[in-house]
Design a protein around this motif. Structure first.
Motif, PDB file in Angstrom:
ATOM      1  N   SER A 143       0.848  -1.191   0.000  1.00  9.40           N
ATOM      2  CA  SER A 143       0.000   0.000   0.000  1.00  9.40           C
ATOM      3  C   SER A 143       0.882   1.239   0.000  1.00  9.40           C
ATOM      4  N   TYR A 187       2.040   5.029   0.624  1.00  5.08           N
ATOM      5  CA  TYR A 187       1.826   6.071   1.624  1.00  5.08           C
ATOM      6  C   TYR A 187       1.515   7.384   0.912  1.00  5.08           C
ATOM      7  N   PHE A 229      -1.710   5.682   4.702  1.00  3.64           N
ATOM      8  CA  PHE A 229      -1.652   4.854   3.506  1.00  3.64           C
ATOM      9  C   PHE A 229      -2.908   5.041   2.652  1.00  3.64           C
ATOM     10  N   SER A 230      -2.785   4.690   1.390  1.00  3.84           N
ATOM     11  CA  SER A 230      -3.852   4.927   0.424  1.00  3.84           C
ATOM     12  C   SER A 230      -5.160   4.267   0.850  1.00  3.84           C
ATOM     13  N   ARG A 263      -4.310  -2.364  -0.491  1.00  4.46           N
ATOM     14  CA  ARG A 263      -3.112  -3.011  -1.053  1.00  4.46           C
ATOM     15  C   ARG A 263      -3.192  -3.028  -2.584  1.00  4.46           C
ATOM     16  N   TYR A 274       6.088   3.109   0.344  1.00  9.10           N
ATOM     17  CA  TYR A 274       4.977   2.186   0.532  1.00  9.10           C
ATOM     18  C   TYR A 274       5.373   1.069   1.494  1.00  9.10           C
TER      19      TYR A 274
END
Length: 260
Positions: free
Chosen positions: A93, A95, A102-103, A107, A179
């Motif tokens: 995922s 950042y 995180f987004s 994932r 990430y």
């Protein structure tokens, strides 16, 4: 799938008969990044076709397109595997600094891990303008690359057991998280279809709203949107505003993509 090894080498202008080893992966990754653009035309079109070996071969090799992480790292994974390297696809995922987390898409980043003897490396050609252009050791050691400084840090999170951290040349004064990823769970190309569908449909996906094209080169990167063209060269930024006609011309000139 038709002769991926030869066709991929032709696509990135890499010697046909040279064995792929850790020693020449730097050159391979630079040529891949320069030749295969990071772009989101498929999500914008609503394409949710399942990912497969044949799909990636047709899209990237036969049609000469680029793609997002699942496309670019998917085809690179298949190529490295065909050349007898010990590789695995993993998920993670990204950042998002603006969100300080995180987004929200979860994932939806695909990357590659490679084993070479007793050492392990992170390999990534699908991280937009943030590409290391080098295999990054997973033992925590820092590497200096044309893009900046990179390291992989062992740290548990809800998205895995490692973090990629970076300081991009001319952009970052301090280390920041790129990430999180999970080294313990391997996936195959077909399993990345779920990731593709999230990126295509999720309301908070950054790739299903406006066109974005990125290419990373040995001395910088270039980013094209409908309204601007930004080039980074040796840590310096050059940005110009553009209109829709210029967008089409630049997409063809620098990314070899036809915009209708």
């Amino acid at each position: 799938m038709n002769d991926l090894n030869r066709k991929f080498r032709e696509r990135i202008n890499f010697p046909i008969d040279t064995p792929i080893t850790l020693k020449n992966l730097d050159d391979l990754l630079e040529k891949t990044a320069s030749s295969l653009p990071f772009e989101n035309l498929c999500p914008l079109s609503g394409d949710i076709d399942d990912l497969s070996d044949d799909y990636l071969f047709e899209k990237i090799i036969q049609r000469g397109e680029g793609g997002l992480c699942y496309d670019l790292n998917g085809i690179l994974y298949l190529f490295l595997k065909e050349n007898q390297l010990e590789v695995q696809l993993v998920r993670g995922s990204v950042y998002v600094p603006d969100l300080k987390g995180f987004s929200p898409t979860g994932r939806t980043h695909a990357a590659i891990l490679m084993n070479e003897g007793v050492k392990r490396y992170l390999v990534d050609t699908g991280f937009g303008g943030n590409l290391p252009l080098r295999p990054v050791p997973m033992d925590g050691s820092e590497i200096q690359t044309p893009s900046g400084s990179f390291r992989v840090k062992k740290q548990d999170s809800e998205f895995g057991d490692y973090l990629l951290e970076m300081k991009l040349k001319g952009k970052d004064a301090d280390w920041r998280v790129g990430y999180a990823f999970d080294s313990r769970e391997s996936v195959e190309v077909q399993e990345l279809t779920e990731m593709k569908k999230v990126i295509t449909d999720h309301p908070q996906s950054p790739f299903n709203k406006k066109p974005l094209m990125t290419r990373v080169t040995a001395d910088g990167s270039m980013v094209l949107t409908e309204t601007s063209f930004t080039q980074w060269k040796d840590g310096e930024m050059f940005k110009e505003d553009i209109d829709s006609e210029q967008f089409k011309v630049l997409a063809k000139k620098y990314y070899n993509l036809e915009i209708k």
